[in-house]
Enzyme design. Structure first.
Site, PDB file in Angstrom:
ATOM      1  N   HIS A 274       5.559  -0.765  31.012  1.00  0.00           N
ATOM      2  CA  HIS A 274       6.637  -0.998  31.968  1.00  0.00           C
ATOM      3  C   HIS A 274       7.979  -0.700  31.301  1.00  0.00           C
ATOM      4  O   HIS A 274       8.206  -1.081  30.157  1.00  0.00           O
ATOM      5  CB  HIS A 274       6.567  -2.470  32.387  1.00  0.00           C
ATOM      6  CG  HIS A 274       7.424  -2.864  33.540  1.00  0.00           C
ATOM      7  ND1 HIS A 274       7.252  -2.369  34.808  1.00  0.00           N
ATOM      8  CD2 HIS A 274       8.459  -3.752  33.614  1.00  0.00           C
ATOM      9  CE1 HIS A 274       8.129  -2.936  35.616  1.00  0.00           C
ATOM     10  NE2 HIS A 274       8.883  -3.765  34.919  1.00  0.00           N
TER      11      HIS A 274
ATOM     12  N   SER B 293      11.375  -1.704  38.817  1.00  0.00           N
ATOM     13  CA  SER B 293      10.845  -3.067  38.762  1.00  0.00           C
ATOM     14  C   SER B 293      11.458  -3.916  39.864  1.00  0.00           C
ATOM     15  O   SER B 293      11.356  -3.591  41.042  1.00  0.00           O
ATOM     16  CB  SER B 293      11.082  -3.658  37.363  1.00  0.00           C
ATOM     17  OG  SER B 293      10.365  -4.850  37.182  1.00  0.00           O
TER      18      SER B 293
ATOM     19  N   GLU C 222       1.472  -0.666  32.622  1.00  0.00           N
ATOM     20  CA  GLU C 222       2.617  -1.509  32.978  1.00  0.00           C
ATOM     21  C   GLU C 222       2.574  -2.854  32.252  1.00  0.00           C
ATOM     22  O   GLU C 222       3.557  -3.309  31.666  1.00  0.00           O
ATOM     23  CB  GLU C 222       2.632  -1.771  34.488  1.00  0.00           C
ATOM     24  CG  GLU C 222       2.831  -0.545  35.363  1.00  0.00           C
ATOM     25  CD  GLU C 222       4.291  -0.242  35.635  1.00  0.00           C
ATOM     26  OE1 GLU C 222       5.156  -0.858  35.008  1.00  0.00           O
ATOM     27  OE2 GLU C 222       4.548   0.626  36.481  1.00  0.00           O
TER      28      GLU C 222
END
Length: 519
Positions: free
Chosen positions: A425, A204, A326
Protein backbone atom coordinates in the site's frame (compact mmCIF):
# COMPACT_ATOMS: atom_id res chain seq x y z
CA UNK A 1 -1.96 37.46 -17.18
CA UNK A 2 1.35 36.89 -15.39
CA UNK A 3 4.70 35.85 -16.84
CA UNK A 4 5.78 32.79 -14.86
CA UNK A 5 9.28 33.02 -16.35
CA UNK A 6 9.79 36.47 -14.86
CA UNK A 7 10.23 37.62 -11.31
CA UNK A 8 6.99 39.42 -10.58
CA UNK A 9 4.83 37.41 -8.18
CA UNK A 10 1.51 36.31 -9.69
CA UNK A 11 -1.61 37.99 -8.35
CA UNK A 12 -5.22 36.85 -8.85
CA UNK A 13 -8.42 38.66 -7.96
CA UNK A 14 -11.06 36.32 -6.53
CA UNK A 15 -14.54 37.10 -5.19
CA UNK A 16 -13.11 36.58 -1.68
CA UNK A 17 -10.19 38.97 -2.25
CA UNK A 18 -6.81 39.31 -3.94
CA UNK A 19 -4.11 36.62 -3.64
CA UNK A 20 -0.40 36.99 -4.22
CA UNK A 21 1.52 33.78 -4.92
CA UNK A 22 5.04 33.04 -6.06
CA UNK A 23 6.95 31.71 -9.06
CA UNK A 24 8.59 28.37 -8.30
CA UNK A 25 10.21 26.18 -10.94
CA UNK A 26 8.50 28.09 -13.73
CA UNK A 27 5.06 27.56 -12.21
CA UNK A 28 2.73 29.98 -10.47
CA UNK A 29 2.07 28.58 -6.99
CA UNK A 30 -0.49 29.70 -4.42
CA UNK A 31 -0.34 28.12 -0.96
CA UNK A 32 -2.50 28.24 2.13
CA UNK A 33 -5.57 29.59 0.32
CA UNK A 34 -8.64 29.44 2.62
CA UNK A 35 -11.61 27.71 1.02
CA UNK A 36 -13.93 27.71 4.05
CA UNK A 37 -14.36 29.54 7.33
CA UNK A 38 -12.01 28.44 10.13
CA UNK A 39 -13.75 25.51 11.92
CA UNK A 40 -12.87 26.74 15.40
CA UNK A 41 -14.82 27.43 18.59
CA UNK A 42 -18.52 26.81 18.04
CA UNK A 43 -17.78 25.72 14.46
CA UNK A 44 -15.95 22.59 15.65
CA UNK A 45 -17.86 19.52 14.37
CA UNK A 46 -20.06 21.63 12.16
CA UNK A 47 -20.26 21.54 8.39
CA UNK A 48 -17.78 23.68 6.49
CA UNK A 49 -19.10 27.19 5.86
CA UNK A 50 -18.10 29.77 3.24
CA UNK A 51 -15.07 31.88 4.01
CA UNK A 52 -15.98 35.54 4.65
CA UNK A 53 -13.13 36.83 2.49
CA UNK A 54 -10.43 39.36 3.31
CA UNK A 55 -9.41 42.93 2.63
CA UNK A 56 -6.38 43.89 0.63
CA UNK A 57 -3.99 41.37 -0.90
CA UNK A 58 -3.48 38.11 0.97
CA UNK A 59 -0.05 36.49 0.86
CA UNK A 60 -0.24 32.93 -0.50
CA UNK A 61 3.38 31.83 -0.37
CA UNK A 62 3.29 29.59 2.73
CA UNK A 63 1.33 26.43 3.39
CA UNK A 64 -1.44 26.52 5.95
CA UNK A 65 -1.28 24.23 9.00
CA UNK A 66 -2.40 20.63 8.67
CA UNK A 67 -5.36 19.11 10.46
CA UNK A 68 -4.42 18.01 14.01
CA UNK A 69 -3.24 14.40 14.04
CA UNK A 70 -0.90 11.98 15.74
CA UNK A 71 2.76 12.70 15.13
CA UNK A 72 5.67 10.34 15.71
CA UNK A 73 9.07 11.91 16.23
CA UNK A 74 11.52 10.16 13.95
CA UNK A 75 8.79 8.89 11.64
CA UNK A 76 7.56 5.38 10.98
CA UNK A 77 9.38 2.46 9.30
CA UNK A 78 7.33 2.59 6.09
CA UNK A 79 6.51 6.17 5.09
CA UNK A 80 8.80 7.95 7.52
CA UNK A 81 5.82 10.08 8.55
CA UNK A 82 2.57 11.15 6.94
CA UNK A 83 1.84 14.47 8.59
CA UNK A 84 4.16 17.06 10.08
CA UNK A 85 3.74 20.18 12.24
CA UNK A 86 2.41 22.78 12.30
CA UNK A 87 -1.06 21.47 13.16
CA UNK A 88 -4.08 23.60 13.99
CA UNK A 89 -7.88 23.55 14.07
CA UNK A 90 -7.80 26.35 11.49
CA UNK A 91 -6.72 24.05 8.67
CA UNK A 92 -9.19 24.44 5.78
CA UNK A 93 -6.82 25.66 3.09
CA UNK A 94 -5.77 24.49 -0.35
CA UNK A 95 -2.80 24.91 -2.68
CA UNK A 96 -2.68 25.58 -6.43
CA UNK A 97 0.04 24.95 -9.02
CA UNK A 98 -0.51 26.31 -12.52
CA UNK A 99 1.70 26.82 -15.59
CA UNK A 100 0.32 30.34 -15.91
CA UNK A 101 -2.35 32.65 -14.54
CA UNK A 102 -4.19 33.13 -17.82
CA UNK A 103 -7.37 32.11 -19.60
CA UNK A 104 -6.05 28.88 -21.16
CA UNK A 105 -8.70 26.69 -19.45
CA UNK A 106 -6.39 23.79 -18.69
CA UNK A 107 -7.68 20.50 -17.28
CA UNK A 108 -7.68 20.46 -13.47
CA UNK A 109 -6.44 17.71 -11.16
CA UNK A 110 -7.62 17.84 -7.54
CA UNK A 111 -5.66 15.53 -5.21
CA UNK A 112 -7.20 14.27 -1.95
CA UNK A 113 -4.67 12.72 0.41
CA UNK A 114 -5.28 9.49 2.29
CA UNK A 115 -4.11 8.43 5.71
CA UNK A 116 -6.56 5.95 7.22
CA UNK A 117 -8.94 8.84 8.06
CA UNK A 118 -6.48 9.93 10.80
CA UNK A 119 -3.42 11.44 9.07
CA UNK A 120 -2.09 13.20 6.02
CA UNK A 121 -1.99 16.67 4.52
CA UNK A 122 -2.15 18.40 1.18
CA UNK A 123 1.00 20.27 2.19
CA UNK A 124 3.25 17.19 2.16
CA UNK A 125 6.09 17.48 -0.40
CA UNK A 126 5.24 14.00 -1.70
CA UNK A 127 1.88 15.40 -2.89
CA UNK A 128 3.26 18.54 -4.49
CA UNK A 129 1.40 19.39 -7.69
CA UNK A 130 4.58 20.55 -9.38
CA UNK A 131 5.21 17.47 -11.54
CA UNK A 132 1.65 17.17 -12.86
CA UNK A 133 1.37 20.89 -13.59
CA UNK A 134 4.72 21.03 -15.37
CA UNK A 135 4.62 17.70 -17.25
CA UNK A 136 0.91 17.68 -18.09
CA UNK A 137 0.06 21.37 -18.52
CA UNK A 138 -2.52 20.88 -15.77
CA UNK A 139 -3.76 23.06 -12.93
CA UNK A 140 -3.28 21.04 -9.74
CA UNK A 141 -5.01 21.53 -6.39
CA UNK A 142 -4.21 19.82 -3.09
CA UNK A 143 -6.19 20.40 0.08
CA UNK A 144 -6.26 20.01 3.82
CA UNK A 145 -9.44 18.74 5.45
CA UNK A 146 -10.35 17.67 8.95
CA UNK A 147 -9.15 14.17 9.85
CA UNK A 148 -9.38 11.99 12.95
CA UNK A 149 -11.77 13.12 15.69
CA UNK A 150 -12.22 16.60 14.23
CA UNK A 151 -13.44 15.26 10.90
CA UNK A 152 -15.01 11.90 11.68
CA UNK A 153 -17.12 12.52 14.76
CA UNK A 154 -20.63 13.93 14.91
CA UNK A 155 -23.03 14.41 17.80
CA UNK A 156 -26.77 14.01 18.22
CA UNK A 157 -27.02 17.01 20.52
CA UNK A 158 -25.61 19.33 17.87
CA UNK A 159 -28.66 21.19 16.50
CA UNK A 160 -26.75 22.86 13.70
CA UNK A 161 -28.22 22.54 10.21
CA UNK A 162 -26.58 22.81 6.84
CA UNK A 163 -27.37 25.57 4.38
CA UNK A 164 -30.37 23.66 3.01
CA UNK A 165 -31.88 23.36 6.49
CA UNK A 166 -31.37 19.61 6.53
CA UNK A 167 -30.20 17.40 9.35
CA UNK A 168 -26.64 17.98 10.55
CA UNK A 169 -24.27 15.78 8.51
CA UNK A 170 -22.24 13.05 10.18
CA UNK A 171 -19.37 13.36 7.68
CA UNK A 172 -17.71 16.63 8.63
CA UNK A 173 -14.68 15.72 6.51
CA UNK A 174 -16.93 15.36 3.46
CA UNK A 175 -18.40 18.84 3.95
CA UNK A 176 -14.82 20.15 3.90
CA UNK A 177 -14.04 18.38 0.64
CA UNK A 178 -17.31 19.50 -0.92
CA UNK A 179 -16.50 23.08 0.06
CA UNK A 180 -13.08 22.73 -1.55
CA UNK A 181 -14.57 21.37 -4.78
CA UNK A 182 -17.11 24.18 -4.88
CA UNK A 183 -14.22 26.61 -4.45
CA UNK A 184 -12.37 24.95 -7.35
CA UNK A 185 -15.44 25.06 -9.58
CA UNK A 186 -16.06 28.74 -8.80
CA UNK A 187 -12.47 30.03 -8.81
CA UNK A 188 -10.16 27.81 -10.84
CA UNK A 189 -10.65 29.76 -14.08
CA UNK A 190 -8.76 32.62 -12.40
CA UNK A 191 -5.75 30.27 -12.25
CA UNK A 192 -5.89 29.15 -15.89
CA UNK A 193 -8.05 26.10 -15.19
CA UNK A 194 -11.20 24.75 -16.79
CA UNK A 195 -14.04 24.26 -14.25
CA UNK A 196 -15.70 21.87 -16.68
CA UNK A 197 -12.68 19.52 -16.91
CA UNK A 198 -11.98 18.58 -13.30
CA UNK A 199 -10.54 15.21 -12.27
CA UNK A 200 -10.61 14.26 -8.60
CA UNK A 201 -7.93 11.77 -7.57
CA UNK A 202 -7.07 10.19 -4.25
CA UNK A 203 -5.31 7.28 -2.65
CA UNK A 204 -6.54 5.03 0.19
CA UNK A 205 -8.81 7.16 2.38
CA UNK A 206 -8.54 9.85 -0.30
CA UNK A 207 -9.87 7.38 -2.87
CA UNK A 208 -12.76 6.56 -0.55
CA UNK A 209 -13.36 10.31 -0.32
CA UNK A 210 -13.35 10.63 -4.10
CA UNK A 211 -16.02 7.95 -4.41
CA UNK A 212 -18.08 9.52 -1.62
CA UNK A 213 -17.92 12.88 -3.40
CA UNK A 214 -19.05 11.22 -6.61
CA UNK A 215 -22.15 9.98 -4.81
CA UNK A 216 -23.14 13.40 -3.57
CA UNK A 217 -26.05 15.05 -5.42
CA UNK A 218 -23.72 17.83 -6.59
CA UNK A 219 -21.31 15.40 -8.25
CA UNK A 220 -22.39 16.18 -11.79
CA UNK A 221 -21.57 19.86 -11.34
CA UNK A 222 -18.27 19.40 -9.49
CA UNK A 223 -16.13 17.01 -11.54
CA UNK A 224 -16.18 14.62 -14.49
CA UNK A 225 -13.39 12.10 -13.84
CA UNK A 226 -12.22 10.08 -10.85
CA UNK A 227 -8.93 8.30 -10.10
CA UNK A 228 -9.18 5.79 -7.25
CA UNK A 229 -5.87 4.44 -5.98
CA UNK A 230 -6.24 1.62 -3.45
CA UNK A 231 -9.68 2.56 -2.10
CA UNK A 232 -10.46 0.45 1.01
CA UNK A 233 -13.92 -0.38 -0.29
CA UNK A 234 -13.99 -3.54 1.81
CA UNK A 235 -14.64 -1.46 4.93
CA UNK A 236 -18.09 -1.68 6.47
CA UNK A 237 -19.69 1.78 6.37
CA UNK A 238 -21.87 2.17 9.47
CA UNK A 239 -25.18 3.97 9.71
CA UNK A 240 -25.50 6.92 12.06
CA UNK A 241 -27.10 4.62 14.68
CA UNK A 242 -24.30 2.06 14.35
CA UNK A 243 -21.65 4.75 14.75
CA UNK A 244 -23.07 6.14 18.00
CA UNK A 245 -21.31 3.43 19.98
CA UNK A 246 -17.97 4.53 18.57
CA UNK A 247 -18.68 8.18 19.31
CA UNK A 248 -19.62 7.25 22.90
CA UNK A 249 -16.40 5.28 23.24
CA UNK A 250 -14.44 8.31 22.07
CA UNK A 251 -16.13 10.57 24.62
CA UNK A 252 -15.13 8.09 27.31
CA UNK A 253 -11.54 8.08 26.05
CA UNK A 254 -11.54 11.90 26.18
CA UNK A 255 -12.96 11.92 29.71
CA UNK A 256 -16.01 14.06 28.89
CA UNK A 257 -19.73 13.48 28.57
CA UNK A 258 -20.94 16.08 26.06
CA UNK A 259 -19.86 17.76 22.86
CA UNK A 260 -19.89 21.13 24.65
CA UNK A 261 -17.24 19.83 27.05
CA UNK A 262 -15.31 18.40 24.12
CA UNK A 263 -15.31 21.78 22.38
CA UNK A 264 -13.45 23.22 25.34
CA UNK A 265 -10.54 20.81 25.00
CA UNK A 266 -7.41 21.85 23.09
CA UNK A 267 -6.78 19.77 20.02
CA UNK A 268 -3.78 17.85 21.46
CA UNK A 269 -6.15 16.24 23.97
CA UNK A 270 -8.54 15.31 21.18
CA UNK A 271 -5.72 13.61 19.30
CA UNK A 272 -4.55 11.83 22.44
CA UNK A 273 -8.04 10.44 23.02
CA UNK A 274 -7.98 9.06 19.48
CA UNK A 275 -5.19 6.75 20.58
CA UNK A 276 -7.59 5.23 23.09
CA UNK A 277 -10.14 4.66 20.35
CA UNK A 278 -7.52 2.80 18.32
CA UNK A 279 -7.16 0.33 21.18
CA UNK A 280 -10.94 0.11 21.63
CA UNK A 281 -11.68 -0.77 18.00
CA UNK A 282 -8.69 -2.92 17.04
CA UNK A 283 -9.30 -6.53 15.95
CA UNK A 284 -6.68 -9.13 15.11
CA UNK A 285 -6.29 -9.61 11.37
CA UNK A 286 -8.15 -6.43 10.39
CA UNK A 287 -6.81 -3.05 9.29
CA UNK A 288 -7.25 -0.63 12.24
CA UNK A 289 -9.80 2.09 11.49
CA UNK A 290 -10.94 3.93 14.64
CA UNK A 291 -12.79 6.50 12.51
CA UNK A 292 -14.99 5.76 9.52
CA UNK A 293 -17.28 7.46 7.01
CA UNK A 294 -20.94 7.23 8.03
CA UNK A 295 -24.00 6.62 5.90
CA UNK A 296 -25.97 9.55 7.24
CA UNK A 297 -28.45 10.02 4.34
CA UNK A 298 -27.46 13.69 4.27
CA UNK A 299 -23.99 13.68 2.71
CA UNK A 300 -23.55 9.93 2.13
CA UNK A 301 -26.50 7.85 1.00
CA UNK A 302 -24.84 4.49 0.23
CA UNK A 303 -21.47 2.80 0.39
CA UNK A 304 -19.01 4.92 -1.63
CA UNK A 305 -18.22 1.95 -3.88
CA UNK A 306 -21.90 1.61 -4.78
CA UNK A 307 -22.14 5.37 -5.40
CA UNK A 308 -20.10 4.97 -8.57
CA UNK A 309 -22.79 2.70 -10.02
CA UNK A 310 -25.71 5.08 -9.58
CA UNK A 311 -26.97 8.45 -10.76
CA UNK A 312 -24.60 11.09 -12.06
CA UNK A 313 -21.59 9.20 -10.66
CA UNK A 314 -22.17 6.38 -13.13
CA UNK A 315 -21.33 8.78 -15.96
CA UNK A 316 -17.92 9.72 -14.58
CA UNK A 317 -14.79 8.37 -16.24
CA UNK A 318 -13.12 6.11 -13.66
CA UNK A 319 -9.58 4.78 -13.28
CA UNK A 320 -9.20 2.34 -10.38
CA UNK A 321 -6.48 0.08 -9.06
CA UNK A 322 -4.66 -1.53 -6.18
CA UNK A 323 -1.19 -2.79 -5.27
CA UNK A 324 -0.47 -6.51 -5.27
CA UNK A 325 0.43 -6.70 -1.56
CA UNK A 326 -1.60 -3.86 -0.06
CA UNK A 327 -1.73 -5.33 3.44
CA UNK A 328 2.04 -5.67 3.80
CA UNK A 329 2.09 -1.93 4.53
CA UNK A 330 0.35 -2.37 7.87
CA UNK A 331 1.27 -5.88 8.93
CA UNK A 332 4.44 -7.28 7.33
CA UNK A 333 6.79 -5.47 9.74
CA UNK A 334 4.70 -6.29 12.82
CA UNK A 335 6.39 -9.04 14.84
CA UNK A 336 3.06 -10.12 16.26
CA UNK A 337 1.83 -10.95 12.77
CA UNK A 338 5.14 -12.37 11.55
CA UNK A 339 4.74 -15.21 14.07
CA UNK A 340 1.08 -15.85 13.25
CA UNK A 341 0.17 -19.54 13.32
CA UNK A 342 -1.82 -21.52 10.81
CA UNK A 343 -4.56 -21.94 13.40
CA UNK A 344 -4.82 -18.18 13.92
CA UNK A 345 -5.07 -17.54 10.20
CA UNK A 346 -7.62 -20.32 9.76
CA UNK A 347 -9.73 -18.66 12.46
CA UNK A 348 -9.53 -15.35 10.64
CA UNK A 349 -10.47 -16.97 7.33
CA UNK A 350 -13.43 -18.68 9.01
CA UNK A 351 -14.84 -15.28 9.97
CA UNK A 352 -15.30 -14.53 6.28
CA UNK A 353 -15.76 -17.92 4.64
CA UNK A 354 -17.17 -20.07 7.45
CA UNK A 355 -15.54 -22.87 9.42
CA UNK A 356 -16.23 -25.50 6.79
CA UNK A 357 -14.43 -23.65 3.99
CA UNK A 358 -11.48 -22.24 5.95
CA UNK A 359 -9.02 -25.07 5.31
CA UNK A 360 -9.71 -25.11 1.56
CA UNK A 361 -9.39 -21.34 1.30
CA UNK A 362 -6.10 -21.44 3.23
CA UNK A 363 -4.81 -24.10 0.84
CA UNK A 364 -5.85 -22.05 -2.20
CA UNK A 365 -3.97 -19.04 -0.93
CA UNK A 366 -0.91 -21.10 -0.04
CA UNK A 367 -0.83 -22.68 -3.52
CA UNK A 368 -0.81 -19.27 -5.16
CA UNK A 369 2.35 -18.28 -3.27
CA UNK A 370 5.00 -21.05 -3.18
CA UNK A 371 6.63 -21.36 0.23
CA UNK A 372 3.92 -19.25 1.83
CA UNK A 373 3.98 -18.86 5.60
CA UNK A 374 0.77 -18.26 7.58
CA UNK A 375 1.47 -14.52 7.60
CA UNK A 376 1.64 -14.52 3.78
CA UNK A 377 -1.78 -16.15 3.57
CA UNK A 378 -3.13 -13.57 5.99
CA UNK A 379 -1.62 -10.68 4.01
CA UNK A 380 -3.23 -11.90 0.80
CA UNK A 381 -6.58 -12.39 2.53
CA UNK A 382 -6.59 -8.86 3.96
CA UNK A 383 -5.44 -7.39 0.64
CA UNK A 384 -8.24 -9.16 -1.18
CA UNK A 385 -11.01 -8.39 1.29
CA UNK A 386 -10.20 -4.75 1.85
CA UNK A 387 -8.88 -3.67 -1.55
CA UNK A 388 -8.58 -5.99 -4.54
CA UNK A 389 -11.93 -7.79 -4.52
CA UNK A 390 -14.08 -4.68 -3.88
CA UNK A 391 -12.17 -2.82 -6.61
CA UNK A 392 -12.79 -5.70 -9.00
CA UNK A 393 -16.48 -5.73 -8.04
CA UNK A 394 -16.73 -2.04 -8.89
CA UNK A 395 -15.02 -2.61 -12.23
CA UNK A 396 -17.35 -5.54 -12.90
CA UNK A 397 -20.40 -3.44 -12.01
CA UNK A 398 -19.41 -0.54 -14.24
CA UNK A 399 -18.53 -2.90 -17.09
CA UNK A 400 -21.97 -4.49 -16.81
CA UNK A 401 -23.52 -1.03 -17.07
CA UNK A 402 -21.36 -0.15 -20.05
CA UNK A 403 -19.74 2.68 -18.09
CA UNK A 404 -16.09 3.65 -18.63
CA UNK A 405 -13.57 2.15 -16.21
CA UNK A 406 -9.86 1.34 -16.49
CA UNK A 407 -8.30 -1.05 -13.95
CA UNK A 408 -4.68 -1.58 -12.89
CA UNK A 409 -2.60 -3.58 -10.44
CA UNK A 410 0.74 -2.25 -9.21
CA UNK A 411 3.15 -5.20 -8.97
CA UNK A 412 6.57 -3.58 -8.60
CA UNK A 413 8.11 -4.72 -5.27
CA UNK A 414 10.32 -2.54 -3.11
CA UNK A 415 13.54 -4.09 -1.81
CA UNK A 416 13.13 -2.14 1.44
CA UNK A 417 13.19 -4.13 4.69
CA UNK A 418 14.58 -7.17 2.94
CA UNK A 419 11.70 -7.26 0.50
CA UNK A 420 9.08 -7.92 3.19
CA UNK A 421 6.93 -4.98 2.06
CA UNK A 422 6.79 -6.19 -1.58
CA UNK A 423 4.26 -4.11 -3.60
CA UNK A 424 2.74 -2.58 -0.50
CA UNK A 425 0.00 0.00 0.00
CA UNK A 426 1.27 3.49 -0.95
CA UNK A 427 4.18 2.25 -3.03
CA UNK A 428 2.64 3.46 -6.30
CA UNK A 429 2.55 7.07 -5.08
CA UNK A 430 6.11 8.15 -6.00
CA UNK A 431 5.61 6.53 -9.41
CA UNK A 432 2.29 8.29 -10.03
CA UNK A 433 3.72 11.66 -9.01
CA UNK A 434 7.14 10.94 -10.59
CA UNK A 435 8.82 12.66 -7.67
CA UNK A 436 11.26 10.28 -5.99
CA UNK A 437 13.29 13.31 -4.91
CA UNK A 438 10.49 14.12 -2.46
CA UNK A 439 10.62 10.65 -0.83
CA UNK A 440 14.10 10.66 0.66
CA UNK A 441 12.60 10.42 4.17
CA UNK A 442 10.57 7.30 3.35
CA UNK A 443 12.06 3.84 4.03
CA UNK A 444 9.45 2.45 1.62
CA UNK A 445 11.49 3.42 -1.46
CA UNK A 446 14.96 2.49 -0.21
CA UNK A 447 16.97 0.36 -2.62
CA UNK A 448 14.81 0.90 -5.71
CA UNK A 449 17.00 0.89 -8.84
CA UNK A 450 16.76 4.48 -10.14
CA UNK A 451 16.74 3.41 -13.80
CA UNK A 452 13.87 0.97 -13.29
CA UNK A 453 12.00 3.25 -10.92
CA UNK A 454 12.20 6.29 -13.15
CA UNK A 455 11.11 4.32 -16.21
CA UNK A 456 8.01 2.97 -14.47
CA UNK A 457 7.33 6.41 -13.02
CA UNK A 458 7.30 7.96 -16.49
CA UNK A 459 4.84 5.33 -17.67
CA UNK A 460 2.40 5.78 -14.77
CA UNK A 461 2.76 9.55 -14.53
CA UNK A 462 1.97 10.03 -18.20
CA UNK A 463 -1.01 7.65 -17.96
CA UNK A 464 -2.48 9.70 -15.12
CA UNK A 465 -1.87 12.91 -17.08
CA UNK A 466 -3.54 11.45 -20.16
CA UNK A 467 -6.56 10.39 -18.13
CA UNK A 468 -6.90 13.81 -16.50
CA UNK A 469 -6.71 15.47 -19.91
CA UNK A 470 -8.89 13.13 -21.97
CA UNK A 471 -10.55 10.50 -19.78
CA UNK A 472 -8.35 7.81 -21.38
CA UNK A 473 -5.00 6.78 -19.78
CA UNK A 474 -3.36 5.59 -23.00
CA UNK A 475 -0.19 7.25 -24.27
CA UNK A 476 2.51 6.49 -26.81
CA UNK A 477 5.08 5.06 -24.39
CA UNK A 478 2.85 2.31 -22.98
CA UNK A 479 1.19 -0.82 -24.35
CA UNK A 480 -2.46 -0.32 -25.29
CA UNK A 481 -4.68 -0.25 -22.19
CA UNK A 482 -8.25 -1.29 -22.92
CA UNK A 483 -11.14 -0.49 -20.58
CA UNK A 484 -12.24 -3.23 -18.19
CA UNK A 485 -15.03 -5.22 -19.87
CA UNK A 486 -17.04 -8.22 -18.77
CA UNK A 487 -15.59 -10.48 -21.45
CA UNK A 488 -11.89 -9.56 -21.14
CA UNK A 489 -11.45 -8.00 -17.67
CA UNK A 490 -8.32 -6.23 -18.96
CA UNK A 491 -6.12 -4.95 -16.11
CA UNK A 492 -2.86 -3.05 -16.62
CA UNK A 493 -0.03 -4.63 -14.67
CA UNK A 494 2.48 -1.96 -13.68
CA UNK A 495 5.91 -3.48 -13.07
CA UNK A 496 9.44 -3.27 -14.44
CA UNK A 497 7.71 -4.45 -17.61
CA UNK A 498 4.21 -2.96 -17.91
CA UNK A 499 1.65 -4.97 -19.85
CA UNK A 500 -2.12 -5.46 -19.90
CA UNK A 501 -3.35 -8.81 -18.57
CA UNK A 502 -6.83 -10.24 -19.01
CA UNK A 503 -8.51 -11.18 -15.72
CA UNK A 504 -5.37 -10.52 -13.68
CA UNK A 505 -7.30 -10.90 -10.41
CA UNK A 506 -9.25 -13.93 -11.60
CA UNK A 507 -7.96 -16.34 -8.96
CA UNK A 508 -8.88 -14.02 -6.10
CA UNK A 509 -12.19 -13.12 -7.71
CA UNK A 510 -13.28 -16.74 -8.05
CA UNK A 511 -12.05 -17.65 -4.58
CA UNK A 512 -13.97 -14.86 -2.91
CA UNK A 513 -17.19 -15.78 -4.61
CA UNK A 514 -17.30 -18.49 -1.93
CA UNK A 515 -17.59 -15.85 0.77
CA UNK A 516 -20.98 -14.94 -0.68
CA UNK A 517 -22.25 -18.50 -0.44
CA UNK A 518 -24.36 -19.54 2.60
CA UNK A 519 -22.17 -20.62 5.50
Amino acid sequence: MNDTQGHAPPVVRLPAGRLRGEIDGGLAVFKGVPYAAPPVGDLRWRAARPHPGWDGTRDATAYGPSSPQMFMEGGDPVLGGHGFPPFDDDCLTLNVWTPAVDDARRPVLVWIHGGGFVSGSGTLPIYSGETFARDGDLVVVTLNYRVGPLGYLSFDDDDDEDEAGEEHPANIWLTDQLAALRWVRDNIAHFGGDPEAITVAGQSGGAMSTAALAGHPEAQTLFRRAILQSPPFGLHIPTRDDYRRRVSAYLECAGVKTVDELRQLPWPQLVEAAGGLFAHTMRWGYWPTPFLPVRDDVTLFRHPMEALLHGAAADLDVLIGWTREEANFGFALDRGYATATREQVLGRIAESFGEGAAADVYAEYARSRPGAQPVDVLMDLITDELFRIPCVKLAEGRAALGRPVWAYQFDFPTPAHGGRLAAAHCLELPFVFANFDKWSHAPLVEGIDPAVGEGLARTMHQAWIAFARTGDPNHADMAAWDPYRSDTRTTMRFDSVTLPVDDLAGHARRLHQRALAPK
